[in-house]
Motif scaffolding. Structure first.
Motif, PDB file in Angstrom:
ATOM      1  N   UNK A  90       0.189 -84.139  75.904  1.00  0.00           N
ATOM      2  CA  UNK A  90       0.457 -85.502  75.815  1.00  0.00           C
ATOM      3  C   UNK A  90      -0.433 -85.894  78.047  1.00  0.00           C
ATOM      4  N   UNK A  91       0.637 -84.865  78.311  1.00  0.00           N
ATOM      5  CA  UNK A  91       0.634 -85.276  80.160  1.00  0.00           C
ATOM      6  C   UNK A  91      -0.501 -85.204  81.122  1.00  0.00           C
ATOM      7  N   UNK A  92      -1.633 -85.639  82.049  1.00  0.00           N
ATOM      8  CA  UNK A  92      -2.606 -84.772  83.010  1.00  0.00           C
ATOM      9  C   UNK A  92      -2.193 -83.956  83.563  1.00  0.00           C
ATOM     10  N   UNK A  93      -3.145 -83.078  84.295  1.00  0.00           N
ATOM     11  CA  UNK A  93      -2.894 -81.864  85.017  1.00  0.00           C
ATOM     12  C   UNK A  93      -1.701 -82.662  85.734  1.00  0.00           C
ATOM     13  N   UNK A 133      -6.436 -83.027  79.856  1.00  0.00           N
ATOM     14  CA  UNK A 133      -4.867 -83.156  79.360  1.00  0.00           C
ATOM     15  C   UNK A 133      -5.558 -81.151  79.368  1.00  0.00           C
ATOM     16  N   UNK A 134      -3.623 -81.192  78.852  1.00  0.00           N
ATOM     17  CA  UNK A 134      -4.156 -79.447  78.942  1.00  0.00           C
ATOM     18  C   UNK A 134      -5.139 -79.420  77.526  1.00  0.00           C
ATOM     19  N   UNK A 135      -4.661 -80.135  76.887  1.00  0.00           N
ATOM     20  CA  UNK A 135      -5.902 -79.141  75.445  1.00  0.00           C
ATOM     21  C   UNK A 135      -7.349 -78.722  75.617  1.00  0.00           C
ATOM     22  N   UNK A 136      -7.917 -79.481  76.955  1.00  0.00           N
ATOM     23  CA  UNK A 136      -9.700 -79.254  77.269  1.00  0.00           C
ATOM     24  C   UNK A 136      -9.215 -78.814  78.055  1.00  0.00           C
ATOM     25  N   UNK A 137      -8.645 -77.871  78.333  1.00  0.00           N
ATOM     26  CA  UNK A 137      -8.583 -76.383  79.462  1.00  0.00           C
ATOM     27  C   UNK A 137      -8.839 -75.388  79.212  1.00  0.00           C
ATOM     28  N   UNK A 140      -6.891 -70.274  81.076  1.00  0.00           N
ATOM     29  CA  UNK A 140      -6.964 -69.846  82.904  1.00  0.00           C
ATOM     30  C   UNK A 140      -6.033 -70.118  83.546  1.00  0.00           C
ATOM     31  N   UNK A 141      -6.445 -72.365  83.354  1.00  0.00           N
ATOM     32  CA  UNK A 141      -6.701 -73.325  84.358  1.00  0.00           C
ATOM     33  C   UNK A 141      -5.223 -73.734  83.419  1.00  0.00           C
ATOM     34  N   UNK A 142      -4.385 -72.988  82.302  1.00  0.00           N
ATOM     35  CA  UNK A 142      -3.543 -73.845  81.805  1.00  0.00           C
ATOM     36  C   UNK A 142      -2.293 -72.418  82.342  1.00  0.00           C
ATOM     37  N   UNK A 143      -3.224 -71.930  82.306  1.00  0.00           N
ATOM     38  CA  UNK A 143      -1.849 -70.834  83.920  1.00  0.00           C
ATOM     39  C   UNK A 143      -1.845 -71.669  84.923  1.00  0.00           C
TER      40      UNK A 143
END
Length: 414
Positions: A90-93, A133-137, A140-143
């Motif tokens: 629920x939080x932004x990057x 938001x993490x769900x849209x990454x 590799x971007x999430x890592x």
């Protein structure tokens, strides 16, 4: 940054099973240590004990010389990057990276938080994703976001628990490069758990090989590869793994299922008096005999064999050679296969040929094998009887010097 010392660390569960048994490792300030081994070897358990997520049954864990066995995880000032990223959906990057600083004991101003987030974001090429938001990454971007969150903590060490295992092969390669460059740039002490050969060999200053909770060998990747201490390390390190052939000393040569092989006297001396030994040779020790330089041919043996099938990879190719199994070593090799997460070890050789070779599956081929780089292993103990400890130590010392130069260059670049 910190030194981390493990002294005879043991972890036993309720049934008395030792998941980790007497492991001792000294990790220098700024060093990148890899923990590697097959499934269930205790590598993740060991990492979790360092960070404080698992209790230590016995032994001492020291950070900068201070015993921290009973210190709470939050007070060890270690940053952990998990396999599943552990991001807040629920939080932004931006807020995911900033989150640890909002929880810290030493409250930072919003300007200080912003500076740290944007510095980490720039390091990791996340500037254009800060409001997503993490769900849209991508994975590799999430890592990278998870790594950014670790960076802003100003931790004494980074701990990585198989961070790239959820990524595809191409992304793993990209992230390996980023992690290596980041660690050199920050010069931060790091412990990294993986089962991936490539990660272990390319990332680590030293690699600790574990088997059933016990440390088998810790050394630079090159020392592990060229001077393994025993059969398990030799079989685990390298892909494809080392080949093992039953051999006997006869008439000043090694008699094997491939025929009589010419080897240096030191190998004959190591095998002297033993009914049978295992001769270890890596795939790249072989070559199509037609492509071998005449100057080095006398250092090996040319032999004839049928290649059952071949694999052409563009830059190289592999040929597979089947041979008759030897009952005296079959049980040992099958046990080794089980230790390496297999069922049994097929009686076959994997040989690497130059891509220009025209050898193909089904061919009766003339092959050459280099006798200078082979090892002799005891079939009773698995010990490498030809290991040169001094040569191995030199390889690790050279790796330490290279690490110091890389860190210095990275800091000068900044």
């Amino acid at each position: 940054m910190s030194t981390i010392t493990l002294k005879n660390i043991v972890k036993k569960y309720g049934d008395g099973f030792p998941a980790v048994n007497g492991v001792s490792i000294d990790i220098a300030d700024g060093e990148f240590i890899i923990l590697v081994g097959p499934s269930g070897c205790g590598k993740s358990t060991l990492l979790r004990m360092v960070v404080g997520l698992e209790d230590i049954t016995s032994g001492d864990l020291l950070i900068d010389g201070e015993r921290v066995n009973e210190v709470a995880p939050r007070d060890r000032n270690l940053a952990m990057v998990f396999q599943n990223y552990a991001l807040y959906p629920h939080l932004t990057v931006y807020e995911n990276i900033a989150f640890p600083m909002r929880l810290g004991k030493n409250k930072l101003s919003e300007d200080e938080i912003d500076d740290k987030v944007r510095l980490a974001s720039a390091m990791l090429d996340l500037d254009e994703h800060l409001e997503r938001k993490p769900g849209n990454l991508s994975g590799g971007q999430r890592q990278r976001v998870a790594m950014g969150r670790a960076i802003v903590r100003d931790a004494d060490a980074f701990l990585f628990d198989e961070p790239l295992s959820n990524l595809d092969a191409k992304l793993r390669g990209q992230m390996r490069t980023q992690i290596a460059q980041l660690q050199r740039r920050l010069g931060i002490t790091s412990i990294y758990v993986t089962h991936d050969q490539t990660e272990a060999m390319t990332l680590g200053d030293r690699v600790a090989v574990l088997k059933k909770g016990e440390l088998q060998q810790i050394a630079s990747p090159r020392e592990l590869y060229e001077q393994p201490t025993n059969l398990f390390v030799a079989g685990f390190i390298g892909a494809p793994s080392m080949n093992f052939l039953p051999a006997r000393v006869e008439g000043g040569r090694m008699q094997t299922p491939l025929g009589a092989l010419e080897v240096p006297q030191r190998l004959l001396d190591a095998a002297e008096g033993k009914d049978v030994v295992l001769l270890g040779m890596r795939p790249e020790h072989f070559e199509d005999a037609k492509l071998v330089d005449e100057a080095i041919k006398p250092h090996g043996t040319t032999f004839s064999a049928r290649v059952s099938h071949s694999e052409w990879l563009g830059n190289e190719q592999y040929g597979y050679i089947e041979y008759e199994s030897d009952a005296k070593v079959k049980d040992l090799l099958d046990e080794l296969a089980r230790d390496l997460d297999g069922d049994e070890m097929e009686p076959q050789i994997v040989a690497s040929f130059d891509a220009a070779s025209r050898i193909r599956g089904g061919d009766d081929a003339e092959l050459w094998v280099d006798g200078r780089r082979m090892h002799v292993f005891d079939v009773e103990t698995g010990e490498n009887l030809t290991r040169d400890a001094e040569a191995g130590a030199r390889l690790t010392e050279e790796a330490n010097e290279e690490r110091a130069r890389e860190i210095q260059r990275a800091r000068e670049k900044d």
